[in-house]
Design a protein around this motif. Sequence first.
Motif, PDB file in Angstrom:
ATOM      1  N   HIS A  20       0.848  -1.197   0.000  1.00 19.48           N
ATOM      2  CA  HIS A  20       0.000   0.000   0.000  1.00 19.48           C
ATOM      3  C   HIS A  20       0.882   1.245   0.000  1.00 19.48           C
ATOM      4  O   HIS A  20       1.985   1.250   0.524  1.00 19.48           O
ATOM      5  CB  HIS A  20      -0.916   0.015   1.232  1.00 19.48           C
ATOM      6  CG  HIS A  20      -1.909  -1.102   1.240  1.00 19.48           C
ATOM      7  ND1 HIS A  20      -3.094  -1.057   0.563  1.00 19.48           N
ATOM      8  CD2 HIS A  20      -1.860  -2.319   1.849  1.00 19.48           C
ATOM      9  CE1 HIS A  20      -3.752  -2.186   0.744  1.00 19.48           C
ATOM     10  NE2 HIS A  20      -3.019  -2.973   1.526  1.00 19.48           N
ATOM     11  N   ARG A  21       0.387   2.306  -0.572  1.00 21.63           N
ATOM     12  CA  ARG A  21       1.145   3.551  -0.696  1.00 21.63           C
ATOM     13  C   ARG A  21       1.111   4.385   0.587  1.00 21.63           C
ATOM     14  O   ARG A  21       2.064   5.072   0.903  1.00 21.63           O
ATOM     15  CB  ARG A  21       0.556   4.297  -1.893  1.00 21.63           C
ATOM     16  CG  ARG A  21       0.714   5.734  -1.945  1.00 21.63           C
ATOM     17  CD  ARG A  21       0.116   6.372  -3.163  1.00 21.63           C
ATOM     18  NE  ARG A  21      -0.948   5.597  -3.787  1.00 21.63           N
ATOM     19  CZ  ARG A  21      -1.537   5.889  -4.903  1.00 21.63           C
ATOM     20  NH1 ARG A  21      -1.166   6.928  -5.567  1.00 21.63           N
ATOM     21  NH2 ARG A  21      -2.491   5.161  -5.397  1.00 21.63           N
ATOM     22  N   TRP A  22       0.059   4.342   1.376  1.00 18.92           N
ATOM     23  CA  TRP A  22      -0.106   5.214   2.532  1.00 18.92           C
ATOM     24  C   TRP A  22       0.901   4.956   3.657  1.00 18.92           C
ATOM     25  O   TRP A  22       1.423   5.915   4.231  1.00 18.92           O
ATOM     26  CB  TRP A  22      -1.540   5.146   3.066  1.00 18.92           C
ATOM     27  CG  TRP A  22      -2.473   5.826   2.124  1.00 18.92           C
ATOM     28  CD1 TRP A  22      -3.374   5.248   1.304  1.00 18.92           C
ATOM     29  CD2 TRP A  22      -2.522   7.220   1.867  1.00 18.92           C
ATOM     30  NE1 TRP A  22      -4.010   6.182   0.547  1.00 18.92           N
ATOM     31  CE2 TRP A  22      -3.492   7.418   0.885  1.00 18.92           C
ATOM     32  CE3 TRP A  22      -1.844   8.326   2.360  1.00 18.92           C
ATOM     33  CZ2 TRP A  22      -3.809   8.672   0.392  1.00 18.92           C
ATOM     34  CZ3 TRP A  22      -2.167   9.574   1.882  1.00 18.92           C
ATOM     35  CH2 TRP A  22      -3.142   9.731   0.896  1.00 18.92           C
ATOM     36  N   LEU A  28       7.595   8.623   5.349  1.00 21.46           N
ATOM     37  CA  LEU A  28       8.532   9.498   4.662  1.00 21.46           C
ATOM     38  C   LEU A  28       8.935  10.696   5.524  1.00 21.46           C
ATOM     39  O   LEU A  28      10.112  11.043   5.592  1.00 21.46           O
ATOM     40  CB  LEU A  28       7.926   9.982   3.333  1.00 21.46           C
ATOM     41  CG  LEU A  28       8.816  10.872   2.478  1.00 21.46           C
ATOM     42  CD1 LEU A  28      10.056  10.097   2.046  1.00 21.46           C
ATOM     43  CD2 LEU A  28       8.050  11.367   1.269  1.00 21.46           C
ATOM     44  N   GLY A  29       8.000  11.326   6.201  1.00 20.46           N
ATOM     45  CA  GLY A  29       8.284  12.497   7.048  1.00 20.46           C
ATOM     46  C   GLY A  29       9.294  12.189   8.139  1.00 20.46           C
ATOM     47  O   GLY A  29      10.346  12.839   8.225  1.00 20.46           O
ATOM     48  N   PRO A  30       9.029  11.205   9.015  1.00 21.30           N
ATOM     49  CA  PRO A  30      10.017  10.888  10.054  1.00 21.30           C
ATOM     50  C   PRO A  30      11.369  10.433   9.478  1.00 21.30           C
ATOM     51  O   PRO A  30      12.423  10.739  10.051  1.00 21.30           O
ATOM     52  CB  PRO A  30       9.354   9.757  10.841  1.00 21.30           C
ATOM     53  CG  PRO A  30       7.888   9.954  10.626  1.00 21.30           C
ATOM     54  CD  PRO A  30       7.767  10.498   9.235  1.00 21.30           C
TER      55      PRO A  30
END
Length: 177
Positions: A20-22, A28-30
Amino acid sequence: MQMNTTRATSAAKARPWYTHRWPWLLMLGPALVVIAGIHTTWIAFTRQDALVVDDYYKEGKAINQDLRRDRIASDMGLHASLRYDAAAGKLSGSVLGLGESASGRLSIKLVHSTQPEKDISLLVQPDGGGTFEASLAMLDMARWQVLIESEQRDWRLHQTWNWPQQRSIQIAAETSR
C-alpha cells in the motif's frame, strides 16, 4: 453485486501492508527528519565554529583597551581613505591626522565577516604625504572589517567595507564623547 464488492474489499485487505502507498507516505516524514538530523550532526562535528572565542573574559577586558586606542585616534584627528583597484591588484590610500601624515609603518587588516582563513594583514610604509600602496590579490565579494593601526598599536581606525559595492572608503576616528 454484493458478492463482487465483498470479494474486492477482502482482496484489498489480504494484500500485505508494504504494497500500500499510505504507510510509505506516512513514514517518509520521520525518515527525512532522521536523515536531516544525521546530516546536521555530521556538519557540527566536522566543521569548527570560528565565531566562538576560547577566552571570552580576556577578550572582554581587551575591549576597554581598544576604546582607548579609538580615543587616541580621535584626539589625533586621524582619518584614512582606501581604494582597491582590482585590475591592478593594488590597495592604495592615505592616513592623515590634523593636517599631517601618520608617521611610521601601518598595519592594515581586512577581516572577512564569516571566514577567518580569508583574513588579510598588510604592513605598509606611508610616504611623506601619508599615502601608501600595497599589492593585494583579488578580494572576495564580502563585507570586510577594515582595521588600520600604528605598528606600535597605540591608535586604530576601523570601519566596515562592502566590497565591491563600495570601491573606496573613508574612515574617520569617532569623536570623543
